[in-house]
Design an enzyme around this catalytic site. Structure first.
Site, PDB file in Angstrom:
ATOM      1  N   GLU A 274      69.869   3.697  15.416  1.00 40.26           N
ATOM      2  CA  GLU A 274      68.888   2.628  15.223  1.00 40.26           C
ATOM      3  C   GLU A 274      68.547   2.488  13.744  1.00 40.26           C
ATOM      4  O   GLU A 274      68.366   3.515  13.068  1.00 40.26           O
ATOM      5  CB  GLU A 274      67.617   2.913  16.035  1.00 40.26           C
ATOM      6  CG  GLU A 274      67.862   2.922  17.527  1.00 40.26           C
ATOM      7  CD  GLU A 274      66.594   3.113  18.350  1.00 40.26           C
ATOM      8  OE1 GLU A 274      65.493   3.181  17.767  1.00 40.26           O
ATOM      9  OE2 GLU A 274      66.700   3.187  19.584  1.00 40.26           O
ATOM     10  N   HIS A 293      64.195  -1.592  20.448  1.00 40.86           N
ATOM     11  CA  HIS A 293      63.228  -0.485  20.583  1.00 40.86           C
ATOM     12  C   HIS A 293      61.804  -1.033  20.444  1.00 40.86           C
ATOM     13  O   HIS A 293      60.993  -0.527  19.662  1.00 40.86           O
ATOM     14  CB  HIS A 293      63.495   0.599  19.530  1.00 40.86           C
ATOM     15  CG  HIS A 293      62.940   1.940  19.928  1.00 40.86           C
ATOM     16  ND1 HIS A 293      63.479   3.123  19.517  1.00 40.86           N
ATOM     17  CD2 HIS A 293      61.872   2.286  20.724  1.00 40.86           C
ATOM     18  CE1 HIS A 293      62.791   4.136  20.011  1.00 40.86           C
ATOM     19  NE2 HIS A 293      61.814   3.654  20.748  1.00 40.86           N
TER      20      HIS A 293
END
Length: 343
Positions: A274, A293
């Protein structure tokens, strides 16, 4: 680049490993006598090292990046607390903190409602093929008689991790008429504190689940827990929802299972890397709904996590227990709270 949200003025510093913190949490820390310093978004190790050397914080409020032994050492002996903005602590080297006498806390449960709701939004969107149908409408199609989606009622959901989030997902599933199976080897007792049938082995849960919903922490034990063998054990046409941590799922195995048709769809809010690389096939796979997220990012969820982390810092440094139940992950010997416990 580091930025001060409150002005330093000789006050002890709390360093936030992100570009921003909810104003409510900033105000709490400022009123308690701390200066709040931020990094850039997703700071590198190099940036964190520079920031802790410059500001010598008494506490790190961890949102993004990784807090490892090198960062803890560079912060100097004045560092007392690493407070997680949220529940997952996989971005903090807890063993290194414990070895250095630093307390680690988390905002356990502060975002559970928001994440459970987002998990259900992903599930329903995948279950009903909403992105594909919406794209068809935008392209001029009218698929009223040529398209079928899936029923929720009667479809079995397997919940892995039956904590604050997983138990809420189970309650939502019960409202939709979905049988619930739950696997959580760390849950005390024999039963469940909510709806569902407790299953003793992950393999048994997989074999019986039309939907697999993940809500466990990322650890050495759970990293890569769902891979090719686990996907093969799920019934053909099963769906995956992951709003826990990306590292729990082997993404290459997931893509293979999606491409083969064995897994019919996946709703993903978390990823192995990420931010998710632009070239990742998960960004544009026709059977995947991906979000960045963002499950906890509602007004209540974001403020709850930030305020929970701020309260942990304030209370631990004052020698008191944090307000959130289960907030202390490891109690470092250097903190006033630990000294009070020893006395």
């Amino acid at each position: 680049m580091n930025a001060s949200l409150t002005g330093r003025e000789g006050r002890p510093a709390v360093l936030v490993s992100a570009a921003a913190l909810a104003p409510e949490a900033v105000a709490m820390l400022q009123q308690a006598g701390y200066a709040v310093i931020t990094t850039s978004a997703y700071p590198s190790e190099s940036e964190l090292l520079d920031a802790v050397r410059e500001h010598r914080p008494v506490a790190l409020l961890h949102r993004q990046g990784h807090i490892n032994g090198a960062v803890l050492d560079a912060a100097g002996p004045g560092l007392r607390v690493v407070a997680r903005h949220g529940a997952g602590i996989d971005g903090i080297d807890v063993a290194a903190a414990k070895a250095r006498g630093v307390t680690v806390t988390r905002a356990a449960g502060a975002n559970s409602r928001a994440v459970a709701e987002h998990s259900w939004a992903l599930l329903l969107a995948v279950l009903k093929d909403l992105p594909s149908i919406g794209a068809g409408m935008a392209g001029g199609l009218w698929e009223k008689t040529s398209r079928h989606t899936r029923d929720a009622e009667g479809r079995t959901i397997g919940v892995v991790g039956y904590g604050a989030i997983g138990s809420k997902v189970a309650r939502y599933a019960e409202a939709f008429g979905m049988p619930v199976l739950a696997y959580d080897p760390y849950l005390p007792g024999d039963g469940l504190p909510g709806p569902g049938e407790r299953v003793g082995a992950l393999t048994d849960l997989l074999a019986r689940s039309d939907v697999l919903s993940l809500h466990c922490p990322l650890s050495a034990e759970t990293r890569g827990m769902i891979g090719a063998a686990e996907f093969a054990r799920l019934p053909k046409g099963a769906l995956l929802v992951n709003a826990a941590r990306g590292g729990i799922v082997n993404e290459a195995a997931l893509l293979e299972s999606l491409d083969s048709g064995h897994i019919a769809g996946a709703g993903l809010d978390v990823f192995e890397t990420e931010p998710l690389p632009h070239e990742s096939a998960l960004r544009r796979h026709p059977k995947v709904i991906a979000t960045p997220h963002i499950a906890a990012n509602t007004p209540r969820g974001a403020v709850g996590m930030a305020a929970g982390a701020a309260d942990c810092i304030i209370q631990v440094l004052a020698g008191r227990e944090p307000a959130l139940k289960g907030a202390i992950v490891t109690l470092g010997e250097k903190t006033p709270l630990a000294i009070g416990h020893a006395a």
